[in-house]
Write an enzyme that holds these catalytic residues in place. Structure first.
Site, PDB file in Angstrom:
ATOM      1  N   LYS A 143       0.837  -1.207   0.000  1.00 48.88           N
ATOM      2  CA  LYS A 143       0.000   0.000   0.000  1.00 48.88           C
ATOM      3  C   LYS A 143       0.870   1.255   0.000  1.00 48.88           C
ATOM      4  CE  LYS A 143      -1.747   1.619   4.040  1.00 48.88           C
ATOM      5  NZ  LYS A 143      -1.496   3.029   4.359  1.00 48.88           N
ATOM      6  N   ASN A 144       1.896   1.268   0.859  1.00 48.96           N
ATOM      7  CA  ASN A 144       2.670   2.499   1.040  1.00 48.96           C
ATOM      8  C   ASN A 144       3.705   2.724  -0.054  1.00 48.96           C
ATOM      9  OD1 ASN A 144       1.106   2.965   3.222  1.00 48.96           O
ATOM     10  ND2 ASN A 144       2.641   2.420   4.746  1.00 48.96           N
ATOM     11  N   ARG A 188      -4.585  10.847   4.555  1.00 40.52           N
ATOM     12  CA  ARG A 188      -3.366  11.669   4.688  1.00 40.52           C
ATOM     13  C   ARG A 188      -2.358  11.354   3.607  1.00 40.52           C
ATOM     14  NH1 ARG A 188      -0.061  11.736   6.918  1.00 40.52           N
ATOM     15  NH2 ARG A 188       0.530  13.883   7.219  1.00 40.52           N
ATOM     16  N   CYS A 220      -4.483  12.768  12.675  1.00 38.59           N
ATOM     17  CA  CYS A 220      -5.307  11.552  12.710  1.00 38.59           C
ATOM     18  C   CYS A 220      -5.112  10.940  14.092  1.00 38.59           C
ATOM     19  CB  CYS A 220      -4.877  10.594  11.604  1.00 38.59           C
ATOM     20  SG  CYS A 220      -3.254   9.919  11.876  1.00 38.59           S
ATOM     21  N   ARG A 276       0.646  14.633  12.678  1.00 42.46           N
ATOM     22  CA  ARG A 276       0.990  14.433  11.255  1.00 42.46           C
ATOM     23  C   ARG A 276       1.322  15.761  10.542  1.00 42.46           C
ATOM     24  NH1 ARG A 276      -0.850   9.254  10.002  1.00 42.46           N
ATOM     25  NH2 ARG A 276       0.831   9.209   8.489  1.00 42.46           N
ATOM     26  N   PRO A 277       2.276  16.546  11.070  1.00 43.03           N
ATOM     27  CA  PRO A 277       2.639  17.815  10.411  1.00 43.03           C
ATOM     28  C   PRO A 277       3.275  17.569   9.041  1.00 43.03           C
ATOM     29  CG  PRO A 277       4.243  17.242  12.085  1.00 43.03           C
ATOM     30  CD  PRO A 277       3.124  16.253  12.234  1.00 43.03           C
ATOM     31  N   ILE A 278       3.334  18.621   8.220  1.00 41.61           N
ATOM     32  CA  ILE A 278       4.004  18.485   6.916  1.00 41.61           C
ATOM     33  C   ILE A 278       5.098  19.536   6.755  1.00 41.61           C
ATOM     34  CG2 ILE A 278       2.034  17.394   5.749  1.00 41.61           C
ATOM     35  CD1 ILE A 278       1.471  20.188   4.470  1.00 41.61           C
ATOM     36  N   LEU A 290       8.232  19.423   7.078  1.00 46.96           N
ATOM     37  CA  LEU A 290       9.435  18.966   6.354  1.00 46.96           C
ATOM     38  C   LEU A 290       9.162  18.871   4.851  1.00 46.96           C
ATOM     39  CD1 LEU A 290      10.574  16.244   8.911  1.00 46.96           C
ATOM     40  CD2 LEU A 290      11.543  18.540   8.610  1.00 46.96           C
ATOM     41  N   ASP A 350       4.670   0.643  12.063  1.00 44.96           N
ATOM     42  CA  ASP A 350       3.441   0.033  11.523  1.00 44.96           C
ATOM     43  C   ASP A 350       3.262  -1.409  11.956  1.00 44.96           C
ATOM     44  OD1 ASP A 350       3.503   1.757   8.293  1.00 44.96           O
ATOM     45  OD2 ASP A 350       2.996   2.394  10.316  1.00 44.96           O
ATOM     46  N   ILE A 377       8.066   7.038  16.880  1.00 46.66           N
ATOM     47  CA  ILE A 377       7.737   7.724  15.627  1.00 46.66           C
ATOM     48  C   ILE A 377       6.495   8.584  15.768  1.00 46.66           C
ATOM     49  CG2 ILE A 377       7.205   7.421  13.169  1.00 46.66           C
ATOM     50  CD1 ILE A 377      10.064   6.555  13.944  1.00 46.66           C
ATOM     51  N   ARG A 429      -8.664  -0.472   4.641  1.00 43.97           N
ATOM     52  CA  ARG A 429      -7.811   0.559   4.037  1.00 43.97           C
ATOM     53  C   ARG A 429      -6.456  -0.034   3.659  1.00 43.97           C
ATOM     54  NH1 ARG A 429      -6.952   5.731   7.363  1.00 43.97           N
ATOM     55  NH2 ARG A 429      -5.735   6.018   5.468  1.00 43.97           N
TER      56      ARG A 429
HETATM   57  C1  EPZ Z   1       4.291   6.924   6.140  1.00 51.68           C
HETATM   58  O1  EPZ Z   1       3.562   8.021   6.663  1.00 51.68           O
HETATM   59  C2  EPZ Z   1       3.320   5.753   6.111  1.00 51.68           C
HETATM   60  N1  EPZ Z   1       2.170   6.071   5.266  1.00 51.68           N
HETATM   61  C3  EPZ Z   1       2.832   5.422   7.524  1.00 51.68           C
HETATM   62  O2  EPZ Z   1       2.034   4.240   7.437  1.00 51.68           O
HETATM   63  C4  EPZ Z   1       4.051   5.108   8.390  1.00 51.68           C
HETATM   64  O3  EPZ Z   1       3.619   4.849   9.714  1.00 51.68           O
HETATM   65  C5  EPZ Z   1       5.012   6.301   8.371  1.00 51.68           C
HETATM   66  O4  EPZ Z   1       5.387   6.593   7.001  1.00 51.68           O
HETATM   67  C6  EPZ Z   1       6.280   6.040   9.161  1.00 51.68           C
HETATM   68  O5  EPZ Z   1       6.913   4.919   8.674  1.00 51.68           O
HETATM   69  C7  EPZ Z   1       2.310   6.019   3.912  1.00 51.68           C
HETATM   70  O6  EPZ Z   1       3.368   5.753   3.400  1.00 51.68           O
HETATM   71  C8  EPZ Z   1       1.058   6.293   3.119  1.00 51.68           C
HETATM   72  P1  EPZ Z   1       6.432  10.287   8.184  1.00 51.68           P
HETATM   73  P2  EPZ Z   1       4.223   9.508   6.623  1.00 51.68           P
HETATM   74  O7  EPZ Z   1       6.368  11.565   7.453  1.00 51.68           O
HETATM   75  O8  EPZ Z   1       5.144   9.639   5.501  1.00 51.68           O
HETATM   76  C9  EPZ Z   1       6.971  13.443  11.643  1.00 51.68           C
HETATM   77  C10 EPZ Z   1       0.155   2.900   7.760  1.00 51.68           C
HETATM   78  O9  EPZ Z   1      -0.303   2.377   8.790  1.00 51.68           O
HETATM   79  N2  EPZ Z   1       6.924  14.427  10.566  1.00 51.68           N
HETATM   80  O10 EPZ Z   1       7.549   9.342   7.896  1.00 51.68           O
HETATM   81  O11 EPZ Z   1       3.108  10.482   6.768  1.00 51.68           O
HETATM   82  C11 EPZ Z   1       5.632  12.737  11.838  1.00 51.68           C
HETATM   83  O12 EPZ Z   1       4.795  13.490  12.712  1.00 51.68           O
HETATM   84  C12 EPZ Z   1       0.643   4.337   7.788  1.00 51.68           C
HETATM   85  O13 EPZ Z   1       0.280   2.308   6.652  1.00 51.68           O
HETATM   86  C13 EPZ Z   1       7.202  15.754  10.861  1.00 51.68           C
HETATM   87  O14 EPZ Z   1       7.478  16.113  12.003  1.00 51.68           O
HETATM   88  O15 EPZ Z   1       5.063   9.497   7.982  1.00 51.68           O
HETATM   89  C14 EPZ Z   1       6.036  11.423  12.461  1.00 51.68           C
HETATM   90  O16 EPZ Z   1       6.234  11.614  13.844  1.00 51.68           O
HETATM   91  C15 EPZ Z   1       0.407   4.992   9.135  1.00 51.68           C
HETATM   92  N3  EPZ Z   1       7.125  16.670   9.858  1.00 51.68           N
HETATM   93  C16 EPZ Z   1       7.386  11.121  11.804  1.00 51.68           C
HETATM   94  O17 EPZ Z   1       7.856  12.376  11.291  1.00 51.68           O
HETATM   95  C17 EPZ Z   1       6.832  16.317   8.559  1.00 51.68           C
HETATM   96  O18 EPZ Z   1       6.805  17.199   7.669  1.00 51.68           O
HETATM   97  C18 EPZ Z   1       7.334  10.134  10.650  1.00 51.68           C
HETATM   98  O19 EPZ Z   1       6.345  10.591   9.756  1.00 51.68           O
HETATM   99  C19 EPZ Z   1       6.549  14.957   8.281  1.00 51.68           C
HETATM  100  C20 EPZ Z   1       6.613  14.029   9.301  1.00 51.68           C
END
Ligand code: EPZ
Length: 419
Positions: free
Chosen positions: A22-23, A91, A115, A120-122, A124, A306, A328, A398
């Site tokens: 999926k990811n 997201r 969520c 889930r900030p963006i 970065l 995950d 995480i 999902r």
């Molecule tokens: C991906 O989410 C996956 N989703 C998530 O899987 C997975 O848990 C996550 O990576 C971590 O491995 C998809 O790929 C669709 P991150 P993503 O940005 O990219 C912080 C599932 O169950 N962060 O790697 O959104 C964030 O808050 C889902 O399949 C910032 O601070 O996760 C988190 O603490 C759930 N600023 C950490 O980094 C940012 O701009 C990792 O988040 C982005 C993230």
């Protein structure tokens, strides 16, 4: 609303086919926005999140056709606006931002919002796109990104919890069409990022270093259509491996890639699970009594967040004290209170859950809250004595393709009921 009714206590036996990841498929589908030419993606799992990404691409103007486990996409003419209703629901759709910016030079994507597992900030994602020359403003809940042209640049994408998977994906996709070289330091190393880089390179991008913390992207003028087979889903494989161990069964995971699962297999072996590696499958069975283990979730290649909930379900069966620390996401213990309803003894201390394992679980009605927490409840229900009803199964659909059918094929007494 659908629920799963599980009569526990049956050891799982047989073979399960692992579906596409999926990811990996979500950002790869988003990457098709980078070209006006047709793309074909294979080993696409039949998941609600994947079908929804298809709707998003159609909404943006692409032609999307699902044919069995393939999806054919052509984004001949597209628009760059994705509203809250769309992004709020999933997201993962935030990964359309990079491709839309690169293709159209401007995009407006709704802020995704948080969520159940965290804020889930963006920030970065936006830091990376701004480094490429995008002017970013946030108005009325939308991120507006505009640029005259994207120019390659060095950047550091590490955040409070390490790297960002979809942030790396967004920047890699945008940088593919930037002028010059982009260096992403503290890039995410997940196999899904590597798979996306493979697809982008098949489209004519020039990306090296994917899978390492330093990714180099040399921009090109345009990308062309491509065909790609998605990697198998390492999280689904881990989930079925844990279900086999929790029910004291023996299951062959067809298509699972051990090289994507080192941390998970290592931890399961430490907990007393036997893993046999075959050419194109993994055979998992419980070797002896389960043993308690300590685990901390980390960015890849550390133990994946995950799989944290699923492992916790297993450790409730291991006599002794196990400590699970979630590094995480800030609130990924929603499954703890539901596991307690099945008789598990778990205390939360800050980022850690202290599992006092060894007591037999007993079935009860429980509520799914997010995708992986729901999987943990199914695993616990399969191991528990008596009947467990897992409500709000849409969370599971999902991310797991036909999970009840796959489990039934392994001997589980599980059925889907309309609540
Ligand atoms: C991906 O989410 C996956 N989703 C998530 O899987 C997975 O848990 C996550 O990576 C971590 O491995 C998809 O790929 C669709 P991150 P993503 O940005 O990219 C912080 C599932 O169950 N962060 O790697 O959104 C964030 O808050 C889902 O399949 C910032 O601070 O996760 C988190 O603490 C759930 N600023 C950490 O980094 C940012 O701009 C990792 O988040 C982005 C993230």
């Amino acid at each position: 609303m659908e629920s799963l009714l599980i009569k526990g206590g049956v050891p799982l036996h047989g073979e399960v086919q692992i579906s596409g990841a999926k990811n990996a498929v979500l950002p790869i589908m988003a990457a098709t926005l980078l070209t006006a030419e047709p793309c074909v993606i294979r080993r696409v799992p039949n998941l609600s999140d994947v079908r929804f990404m298809g709707q998003i691409l159609e909404w943006l103007g692409a032609r999307v056709e699902f044919k069995g486990d393939e999806v054919h996409v052509q984004s001949a003419k597209i628009k760059g606006h994705a509203d809250y209703e769309i992004v709020r629901k999933m997201r993962g759709s935030i990964c359309i931002m990079g491709p839309l910016l690169a293709r159209l030079r401007k995009t407006a994507v709704s802020l995704p919002g948080g969520c159940v597992i965290g804020a889930r900030p963006i920030n970065l994602h936006l830091k990376g796109l701004a480094a490429l020359g995008a002017r970013i403003t946030i108005e009325k809940g939308y991120v507006q990104a505009v640029t005259r042209k994207l120019v390659g640049a060095p950047m550091f994408l590490g955040g409070r919890a390490g790297s960002t998977v979809l942030g790396t994906a967004n920047v890699m996709m945008a940088a593919s069409l930037a002028e010059g070289v982009t260096l992403i330091e503290s890039a995410a190393c997940e196999p899904e990022v590597v798979d996306l880089a493979r697809f982008l390179n098949a489209m004519g991008a020039r990306i090296t270093g994917a899978g390492s913390p330093t990714i180099t992207v040399t921009g090109v003028k345009a990308l062309h259509g491509a065909e790609h087979e998605v990697i198998p889903d390492r999280i689904e494989a881990a989930t079925f491996a844990i279900a086999a161990a929790a029910t004291n069964g023996e299951v062959s995971l067809r298509g699972a890639r051990p090289e994507h699962l080192h941390a998970v297999l290592d931890k399961l072996e430490e907990a007393g699970v036997d893993i046999q590696r075959r050419a194109s499958s993994l055979i998992v069975r419980r070797k002896a009594r389960l043993k308690p283990v300590d685990v901390t979730t980390l960015p890849y290649s550390g133990f994946p967040t995950d799989v944290q909930a699923q492992l916790m379900a297993l450790l409730t069966l291991a006599p002794g004290i196990s400590i699970i620390t979630e590094r995480i996401f800030e609130s990924r213990f929603m499954h703890v209170s539901e596991l307690a309803r099945l008789g598990a003894d778990i205390e939360i201390e800050g980022p850690s859950a202290i599992v006092k394992g060894g007591r037999r679980l007993s079935g009860a009605p429980v509520m799914a809250s997010d995708l992986r927490a729901s999987a943990a409840l199914v695993i616990a229900g399969l191991a528990a004595r008596g009947t467990t009803q897992v409500n709000r199964v849409y969370h599971l659909d999902r991310g797991y393709e036909d999970i009840d059918a796959k489990l039934r094929k392994l001997g589980a007494r599980i059925q889907r009921i309309e609540e």
